[in-house]
Design an enzyme around this catalytic site. Structure first.
Site, PDB file in Angstrom:
ATOM      1  N   GLU A 149       0.820  -1.222   0.000  1.00 54.00           N
ATOM      2  CA  GLU A 149       0.000   0.000   0.000  1.00 54.00           C
ATOM      3  C   GLU A 149       0.855   1.274   0.000  1.00 54.00           C
ATOM      4  O   GLU A 149       0.847   2.054   0.956  1.00 54.00           O
ATOM      5  CB  GLU A 149      -0.956  -0.002   1.193  1.00 54.00           C
ATOM      6  CG  GLU A 149      -1.999  -1.092   1.093  1.00 54.00           C
ATOM      7  CD  GLU A 149      -3.080  -0.999   2.165  1.00 54.00           C
ATOM      8  OE1 GLU A 149      -2.859  -0.336   3.188  1.00 54.00           O
ATOM      9  OE2 GLU A 149      -4.163  -1.598   1.963  1.00 54.00           O
ATOM     10  N   GLU A 306      -6.652  -8.064  -0.533  1.00 56.31           N
ATOM     11  CA  GLU A 306      -7.052  -8.116   0.877  1.00 56.31           C
ATOM     12  C   GLU A 306      -8.532  -7.774   1.002  1.00 56.31           C
ATOM     13  O   GLU A 306      -9.053  -6.917   0.265  1.00 56.31           O
ATOM     14  CB  GLU A 306      -6.295  -7.075   1.719  1.00 56.31           C
ATOM     15  CG  GLU A 306      -4.824  -7.312   1.891  1.00 56.31           C
ATOM     16  CD  GLU A 306      -4.177  -6.203   2.736  1.00 56.31           C
ATOM     17  OE1 GLU A 306      -4.887  -5.560   3.532  1.00 56.31           O
ATOM     18  OE2 GLU A 306      -2.970  -5.985   2.581  1.00 56.31           O
TER      19      GLU A 306
HETATM   20  C1  GAL Z   1      -4.381  -2.969   4.961  1.00 60.47           C
HETATM   21  C2  GAL Z   1      -2.923  -3.356   5.115  1.00 60.47           C
HETATM   22  C3  GAL Z   1      -2.791  -4.627   5.946  1.00 60.47           C
HETATM   23  C4  GAL Z   1      -3.630  -4.554   7.188  1.00 60.47           C
HETATM   24  C5  GAL Z   1      -5.057  -4.262   6.793  1.00 60.47           C
HETATM   25  C6  GAL Z   1      -6.015  -4.190   7.948  1.00 60.47           C
HETATM   26  O1  GAL Z   1      -4.528  -1.634   4.592  1.00 60.47           O
HETATM   27  O2  GAL Z   1      -2.340  -3.560   3.864  1.00 60.47           O
HETATM   28  O3  GAL Z   1      -1.434  -4.828   6.268  1.00 60.47           O
HETATM   29  O4  GAL Z   1      -3.141  -3.555   8.030  1.00 60.47           O
HETATM   30  O5  GAL Z   1      -5.109  -3.026   6.133  1.00 60.47           O
HETATM   31  O6  GAL Z   1      -7.330  -3.974   7.503  1.00 60.47           O
END
Ligand code: GAL
Length: 679
Positions: A149, A306
């Site tokens: 990110e 994710e």
């Molecule tokens: C994302 C990040 C992850 C984790 C996640 C939690 O933005 O890439 O490492 O922190 O959020 O929702």
């Protein structure tokens, strides 16, 4: 090893459990139960991979990857550059970021390194190449996940020097820079390159040209860092497929430019499901919008890198998905063009900041709780839906999305400093099209529009000459274009166009905008329909006041001092048609508006059957996804009969109505009946 499958898995942090070998063994057993076929490893592992400077320990990661692969789980291998080890910050403070007030941060957090620092770049390159040499040829490795990110900016002396170099390359002379930034204003003329500094609340913050070029520089620098890491890997592994996980509506860099450097797009999606502000369907549309941006970035399927299997821990209220929402939202990603459903995180951490964040496996380590069973059911569904992998989407409507435009609107003083709502403007057009069953892509302003029957230009305040020409050619050759308020005002340096507005498009639209009236939040201007197709409505936020020069009025303002002037117009130009929407209408009005526009532009609907309220239609290749965002069942006509689709259900059909897949509801409590995964 990238055969056409749908990936299922997520971020896996075994480095947090190296002292618990039984947990690592249990992980692979549970992954099999959850139908996991891919995990992302190494994202934040630097301190374990290089515990001391130049002392590397990769064996633990090797064992993990071997074990995963032995259990049928592939790997998305990350470079650990998203967070650096403590020793590095202590020995080389230049790796730490400096903020706009020129304060250097202490060690802590993540994704907060200086992107210019030669020390950081050297360390990253060395680490990436060591990983590439050791694991690049491992059959488990599917993709490379570069950093995590990317975001933010650094104002340190190294970055200031780099900014000046970038400006010198762009402008050649200080004279040209002064002209582009209009520095005669307030006597801000630069007389030496060393005077040029990044914007700061303590210094220069009122030169829009500087603000815009700084954002362009940060964008270039971020992409350059990604490229730097990618090339370090490619030197060792010329065939490596690289990605980095992008974020929602994040606009810290030009995603069109970043996308060109990526082999496959991936992004992290965390909608606030079940929030009190909107219905689940509205949350779904907001999410689909972003999926569609990321599909459009390369005009091909992307990875959902994710999402949470249950709850986050960072939203104002981190509410878990209710039973059935995990399946529905995961299949939404698929419907919009994802070839994966991946999570943050596989197993919840025991400690630190993210321990409350949902994971597939919780502290109970059980495979019979709701989250695990729903995750396993999604894994099974992805296996059943393998035929979707790689399928593209049809080209129907496209919305122009320009990050430069977003940046200037953000920096603008007036006409509304409480928000112009560029994203909101796009969302309204998007929702209107989706409610009529059309597929929506996004395009950069100079993108190839020719494949799209309908193109929307929402609030494109900044237009360079090439963009204007692109839009003109499109309509001239038979395209259908919708332009909305506050468009065609400034050139690429954010200087006002000297001439009629929207600049370069007045003949195409058959009007010129004589003034723009900003409204307070909550204020509305009445609008009266001049055709049977549209209903009376209201305008909000900004009202462009057009004078007609040949266009036909479809809706006109009927209150305020400009009552009687047009609020929606239509004009023939060349072989095409151009509409102008002079203000922001209430969300439901866009459904009616696009019914009319799509009919007039002759854009055929792919799904010819009625679409009940709350049902979203999406297309991948020859398949149609029908998703019921209502909590109650709906009856769908399919052309081959009627399909009863349960509340929050998904059906995948062929275009002739043949059913290929229907999801199953999730009973709750679990004892009321076995969930789908366990049947
Ligand atoms: C994302 C990040 C992850 C984790 C996640 C939690 O933005 O890439 O490492 O922190 O959020 O929702």
């Amino acid at each position: 090893m990238n055969e056409p499958i749908l990936l299922h898995g997520g971020d896996y942090n075994p480095e947090q459990w190296l002292d618990h070998p039984e947990v690592l063994e249990q992980d692979v057993q549970l992954m099999q139960k959850a139908h996991v076929n891919s995990v992302s490893v190494g994202i934040f592992s630097w301190a374990k991979l290089e515990p001391e400077e130049n002392v590397y320990d990769l064996d633990w990661l090797g064992e993990i990857i071997d074990r995963l692969w032995a259990h049928g789980v592939g790997v998305i291998l990350a470079t650990p550059s998203g967070a650096r080890p403590n020793w590095m910050a202590q020995r080389y403070p230049e790796v730490l970021r400096v903020n706009a007030k020129r304060e250097r941060s202490l060690f802590g957090g993540r994704e907060n390194h200086c992107l210019t620092s030669p020390v950081y770049r050297d360390k990253v390159r060395k680490m990436d190449q060591i990983l590439a040499k050791r694991f690049g040829k491992h059959p488990a490795v599917r993709y490379w996940h570069i950093s995590n990110e990317f975001n933010g900016e650094c104002h340190c002396p190294l970055c200031q020097a780099s900014f000046r170099q970038w400006l010198q390359a762009k402008y050649g002379s200080l004279e040209a820079l002064n002209e582009a930034w209009y520095t005669t204003f307030w006597s801000h003329t630069y007389t030496d390159w060393s005077q040029v500094e990044s914007p700061s609340p303590l210094g220069e913050s009122g030169l829009q040209g500087l603000l815009l070029d700084w954002r362009r520089f940060v964008s270039w620098q971020t992409i350059d860092f990604y490229r730097f890491e990618r090339d370090a890997i490619r030197e060792i592994l010329p065939e490596a497929l690289c990605t980095t996980n992008l974020m929602d509506h994040f606009d810290g860099f030009d995603h069109w430019a970043m996308a060109k450097e990526m082999d496959i797009i991936s992004w992290d999606s965390y909608p606030e499901w079940h929030n009190p502000r909107e219905t689940e369907e509205q949350t779904a549309l907001r999410t689909a919008f972003v999926h569609d941006i990321y599909y459009s970035m390369k005009d091909k399927p992307f990875l959902l890198m994710e999402s949470t299997p249950s709850n986050t821990n960072w939203q104002a209220v981190s509410r878990p998905k209710e039973p059935g929402m995990h399946m529905l939202s995961s299949l939404l990603a698929l419907a919009e063009g994802a070839d994966s459903v991946m999570y943050f995180q596989w197993r919840r951490s025991r400690g630190a900041m993210e321990k409350i964040h949902g994971g597939v496996v919780g502290p109970d380590c059980q495979a019979d709780n709701r989250v695990f069973l729903e995750t396993a059911a999604v894994g099974k569904a992805l296996q059943d839906l393998t035929f979707i992998a790689g399928e593209k989407r049809p080209k129907q409507a496209a919305i122009i999305l320009d990050y430069n435009n977003k940046w200037v609107l953000d920096a603008s003083q007036g006409p509304r400093n409480c928000g112009l709502g560029y994203w909101e403007e796009m969302h309204r057009h998007y929702d209107g099209l989706r409610h009529n069953g059309y597929s929506v892509d996004f395009l950069p302003p100079k993108g190839d529009l020719s494949a799209y029957p309908l193109v929307i230009v929402p609030m494109l305040y900044l237009m360079d000459d090439a963009t204007i020409q692109n839009l003109r050619d499109y309509v001239q050759n038979g395209g259908h274009l919708v332009v909305s308020a506050w468009s065609g005002i400034a050139d690429e340096q954010d200087q006002l166009r000297q001439g009629d507005t929207p600049y370069g498009l007045t003949d195409l639209l058959g009007l010129r905008v004589t003034e723009t009236v900003a409204l307070w939040d909550g204020e509305q201007v009445s609008c009266t329909s001049c055709t049977e197709d549209l209903s009376d409505t209201e305008g909000a936020i900004l009202c462009d006041v057009p004078a007609l020069e040949g266009a036909e009025t479809l809706l006109q303002y009927s209150s305020a001092f400009f009552a009687g002037t047009p609020a929606i117009t239509k004009n023939r130009f060349g072989k095409g048609t151009a509409w102008f929407a002079a203000t922001r209408f209430p969300a439901p009005f866009y459904k009616t508006l696009y019914q009319t526009i799509c009919r007039d532009s002759g854009m055929a609907a792919i799904w010819q059957h009625p679409i009940p309220e709350g049902v979203l239609v999406s297309y991948r290749g020859p398949y149609v996804f029908l998703q019921n965002w209502n909590r109650t069942a709906v009856s769908l006509e399919t052309g081959k009969g009627t399909l009863e689709l349960h509340g929050w259900g998904t059906a995948v059909l062929e275009q002739d109505g043949a059913v290929r897949y229907v999801s199953e509801p999730f009973p709750f409590p679990l004892t009321a009946g076995k969930p789908a995964a366990e049947k």
